[in-house]
Structures are given as C-alpha cells and as structure tokens.
Design an enzyme around this catalytic site. Structure first.
Site, PDB file in Angstrom:
ATOM      1  N   LYS A  63       0.808  -1.198  -0.124  1.00 20.34           N
ATOM      2  CA  LYS A  63       0.116  -0.127  -0.124  1.00 20.34           C
ATOM      3  C   LYS A  63       0.954   1.090   0.040  1.00 20.34           C
ATOM      4  CE  LYS A  63      -4.133   1.629   0.251  1.00 20.34           C
ATOM      5  NZ  LYS A  63      -3.834   2.913  -0.849  1.00 20.34           N
TER       6      LYS A  63
ATOM      7  N   LYS B 275       4.552   2.738   8.660  1.00 17.27           N
ATOM      8  CA  LYS B 275       3.131   3.382   8.882  1.00 17.27           C
ATOM      9  C   LYS B 275       1.900   2.265   9.037  1.00 17.27           C
ATOM     10  CE  LYS B 275       2.918   7.073   6.556  1.00 17.27           C
ATOM     11  NZ  LYS B 275       2.697   8.164   5.463  1.00 17.27           N
TER      12      LYS B 275
ATOM     13  N   LYS C  26       5.504   2.414  -2.714  1.00 14.26           N
ATOM     14  CA  LYS C  26       5.414   3.610  -3.101  1.00 14.26           C
ATOM     15  C   LYS C  26       5.801   3.774  -4.650  1.00 14.26           C
ATOM     16  CE  LYS C  26       4.391   7.663  -0.932  1.00 14.26           C
ATOM     17  NZ  LYS C  26       3.591   7.621   0.206  1.00 14.26           N
TER      18      LYS C  26
ATOM     19  N   THR D  68      -5.769  12.739   5.868  1.00 16.84           N
ATOM     20  CA  THR D  68      -4.487  12.922   6.386  1.00 16.84           C
ATOM     21  C   THR D  68      -4.084  14.225   7.206  1.00 16.84           C
ATOM     22  OG1 THR D  68      -3.571  11.879   4.285  1.00 16.84           O
ATOM     23  CG2 THR D  68      -2.002  13.160   5.472  1.00 16.84           C
TER      24      THR D  68
ATOM     25  N   SER E 155      -7.717   5.397   3.558  1.00 12.81           N
ATOM     26  CA  SER E 155      -7.414   4.622   2.422  1.00 12.81           C
ATOM     27  C   SER E 155      -8.195   3.106   2.536  1.00 12.81           C
ATOM     28  CB  SER E 155      -6.050   4.519   1.763  1.00 12.81           C
ATOM     29  OG  SER E 155      -5.730   5.644   1.139  1.00 12.81           O
TER      30      SER E 155
END
Length: 430
Positions: free
Chosen positions: A79, A103, A115, A203, A363
């Site tokens: 993710k 995270k 990423k 966020t 998400s």
C-alpha cells in the site's frame, strides 16, 4: 524557475534513504530484532522502473520515467501513494516505501508498504496530456498492482482524478465479469467512482488529531496557540483548517512559490481562496507579508507542521525553530541529525509514521467499502478514523514511557515488532 525552486527545497534523495535506514537500524537495536528478519526488512521486495512513451498535444512523443517500489508485504497487500515530481528517483521511492511499511504496521492495518510515481513536473502538461501519461503508466504497471496485491493512492501532485484514470485503465484490462471486483485497485478515488467520503481531508485531519491528542496528554489547550505550516496543499490546508477551528492561530505558511507570515493571524479559508485564484500560490496574499524562505522555520510559533517534502528540517536550520512541537505532516521532513538537535532542546516531534497516517487509514476504509459493497457516511468515517488513530497514539505514548524513548523510536519499535511477530509465526519460505 518553479522546477529549480522545488529542487532547492528538497535535499538530495539519498539523504531520505539514509534517514529511514538510520531510523530502522536504531529501532532494530532497541527491540533486538532477529538478524535474519533484519536482513529481509533492510531491502525492498521489488523495484520497478518503467520508461514509457506518450504523445503530446502537439504530436511530439515524450519518454517518461516511472517507478513502483514494493518494500514488504508480510502483513498484507502493498500500500502506498504515487507522486508526480521532477526530483523523484529510485532512492526517494525506496525510502518512502519503507516508511509506508512502518506506517501501516503501526496503524494496525492489514497492509505492507509501497510507493511510486513519475519523474515529471505536472504543471508543464495539459490535463489531456496528464491523463494520457497516467493511463500509459497504469497500463505499463499491469498486474504489478492489484486490489489484493498492491494498492496505489494519491500523493504529491496526484489526486482523485489521477486515481480515477488509473482505476479505469486497470479495469479495462479485465473481463467484464472481473471489472466490478477490481474497483479497489486504488484508493483516493472520486466519491462518484467508489471513493470515500472525507478521504480528501483524512491525512490533514489525522495530523490535527495527533496534535490534539498530544496537547491533551500534556494538559495544554490549543486555543490561541500559534502554528506554521510548510506546504499548503491537501495535507497542510486541512491540518490548518481543523487547528483553526480548535482556536489555534496560523501565523506562517510556506509553499513551492514562497513564504508569508502574520503574527496577528492568517485566516485559513481566505488564504485557500486566494491560492486557488492565484494558480496555487500563496505569494502576494494581502493578509500577510512575504518573508525569505530561509526565515520560515525561525518564525515565532508554538507548533510547526512540515507538510511538504522530505528533508526540510536539517541540522542547518534546526537551531532556528522556536516551536515546542513539530507535527510531521510530510514523510521524512526531519533529518536524523536535526532530530537529535531538536530533542536535545526539549522540542517534541510527532513522527510522520504516526502523524500523517490518517491518510492510509482512510484508504483502508475506502478499500473495505469497495470490497464489501458498502457506503459509509462522513460522520461515521471521521469517528472511525479518530478511534483508530487514537489507539495508535496511545500505544506510542505507552511504549515511549515504558522504554524511556522519544515518540519516533517508540513508533518504530511497535511497527517493527508487529512485523517480526508475523515472520516468527509464519516462518520464512522455504
């Protein structure tokens, strides 16, 4: 000029990778991490570099460079976001993918870390060109992404529209019966295309919540506290919005174009409206004065929210910071050397893998919503996000207290121990 300015703002990307490795190695020693598991977590599982051609509006063909790094999937599917930025390179993506692993683990999500992105300045391209670039990149990624394998999301310079293009491109490669099962290949989509209500603010809302939790822990009221925000995009704006609602006062903002300040306060919504009307720039806003970017972190304030790019707070400017709290809205905004200087001065830091994890938690909610065919309302989502983030924050505080650690070290300890437990229980094939 904008590209040059952006390059100046961010330190060499090798520094980001060095940062995350130093943080990981330090935490590994604290937990006595199994040496074999440490070897696995020290490297990425997969690194994909793609060169692909796209026809521009004028008929010319340009070649673009895209990346997708999958760091670890011991806890679940990869993710992580996709960013469009001229300075992105493989080391930056590797660092960001590793941060995503920590995270998602810290947040208790069934995800690993990844990423990606494209080495591009999106401001130089038309909307039609960006759509073709995005679709071609998604097509090139192929089955390297997937709803149960690797789920991209928005990041720097990408948004809900970007995710809608990727989802549509990916689903177009599937049979009609498969398409409905692949909507959750990305998160951060527009609401009409399966997106989550409130995902845009998740966020920034999470950044605000962690500041609020910290203040409550310290018996400090946020009312009349002053704060500065670096980056006035999605994260910076929403963090400022919620802090202002709680009575705090915005006194300084910096973006890719310049820096402004007003000790009497800057109205968040007014600045947002001005920025929208000024091609995204805060420079020239009548409610504040322009200042030199080198003076930004030295502004008088109580709370500093770096919500732009990595390696912004360094050993060169850390001594200028007057805030008593730094809340990392960006990934890797503080170098290891700078953090030591700040902690020695008694300045506390809410680390990125905790502070900005509201986005990946949101998400996860969107992914679940799509997967289960459900629709969640905004109030319900924000309550769920608050609950999930508060659990993670409490664990970090408890670990920090029990082991006499700073918050980042405590967050890493929790994240790494969870992954280590998964490896110990499952074993390592073969």
């Amino acid at each position: 000029m904008l590209t040059q300015e952006l390059k100046k703002k961010e330190q060499p990307k090798q520094g980001m990778l060095e940062n995350v490795m130093k943080q990981f190695n330090s935490a590994s020693e604290m937990v006595g991490l199994n040496k074999n598991i440490k070897k696995i977590l020290s490297v990425t599982n997969n690194e994909l570099i793609i060169h692909f051609p796209v026809r521009m509006d004028n008929g010319d063909v340009e070649i673009f460079k895209g990346y997708r790094v999958q760091h670890n999937n011991a806890l679940g599917p990869y993710k992580g976001g996709l960013r469009y930025h001229p300075t992105i390179d493989i080391d930056a993506v590797k660092a960001l993918a590793m941060w995503m692993t920590w995270k998602t683990s810290l947040a208790g999500l069934p995800y690993g870390g990844a990423k990606g992105g494209i080495q591009i300045d999106p401001k130089k391209y038309s909307t039609a060109e960006l759509e073709r670039i995005t679709r071609r990149f998604a097509y090139a990624l192929g089955d390297n992404i997937g709803p149960e394998h690797d789920i991209p999301a928005p990041d720097v310079n990408t948004n809900a529209q970007t995710m809608a293009w990727i989802a549509d491109t990916y689903m177009s490669t599937k049979t009609p019966s498969e398409r409905s099962k692949n909507q959750h290949v990305v998160t951060g989509k527009p609401i009409g295309s399966g997106g989550l209500e409130g995902r845009d603010r998740a966020t920034g809302f999470g950044v605000y919540l962690t500041i609020k939790y910290w203040a409550e822990h310290k018996n400090i009221s946020l009312k009349d506290k002053t704060f500065i925000v670096q980056g006035f995009g999605n994260v910076g704006y929403w963090a400022a919005h919620f802090l202002e609602q709680d009575g705090a006062k915005l006194v300084g903002v910096q973006d890719a174009y310049g820096s402004i300040s007003n000790a009497q306060g800057i109205t968040v919504e007014e600045l947002l409206n001005y920025s929208k009307a000024n091609q995204g720039s805060i420079v020239g806003y009548s409610g504040a004065s322009n200042i030199d970017k080198a003076d930004f972190f030295g502004l008088d304030c109580d709370i500093c929210v770096p919500a732009a790019l990595g390696n912004q707070i360094t050993k060169e400017n850390a001594s200028k910071i007057k805030a008593f709290l730094i809340a990392e809205g960006a990934n890797g905004p503080t170098t290891v050397e700078a953090e030591k200087l700040l902690l020695d001065r008694g300045i506390e830091i809410i680390p990125d893998i905790l502070c900005n994890s509201g986005g990946v938690i949101g998400s996860y909610f969107e992914w679940l919503q799509n997967r289960n065919g459900e629709l969640w309302e905004l109030d319900e989502i924000l309550i769920k996000l608050d609950k999930k983030l508060k659990e993670a924050f409490k664990k970090v505080l408890q670990t920090a207290t029990a082991r006499n650690l700073d918050m980042r070290s405590a967050a890493y300890v929790i994240a790494i121990e969870r992954i280590e437990k998964a490896y110990v229980q499952r074993g390592i094939f073969p």
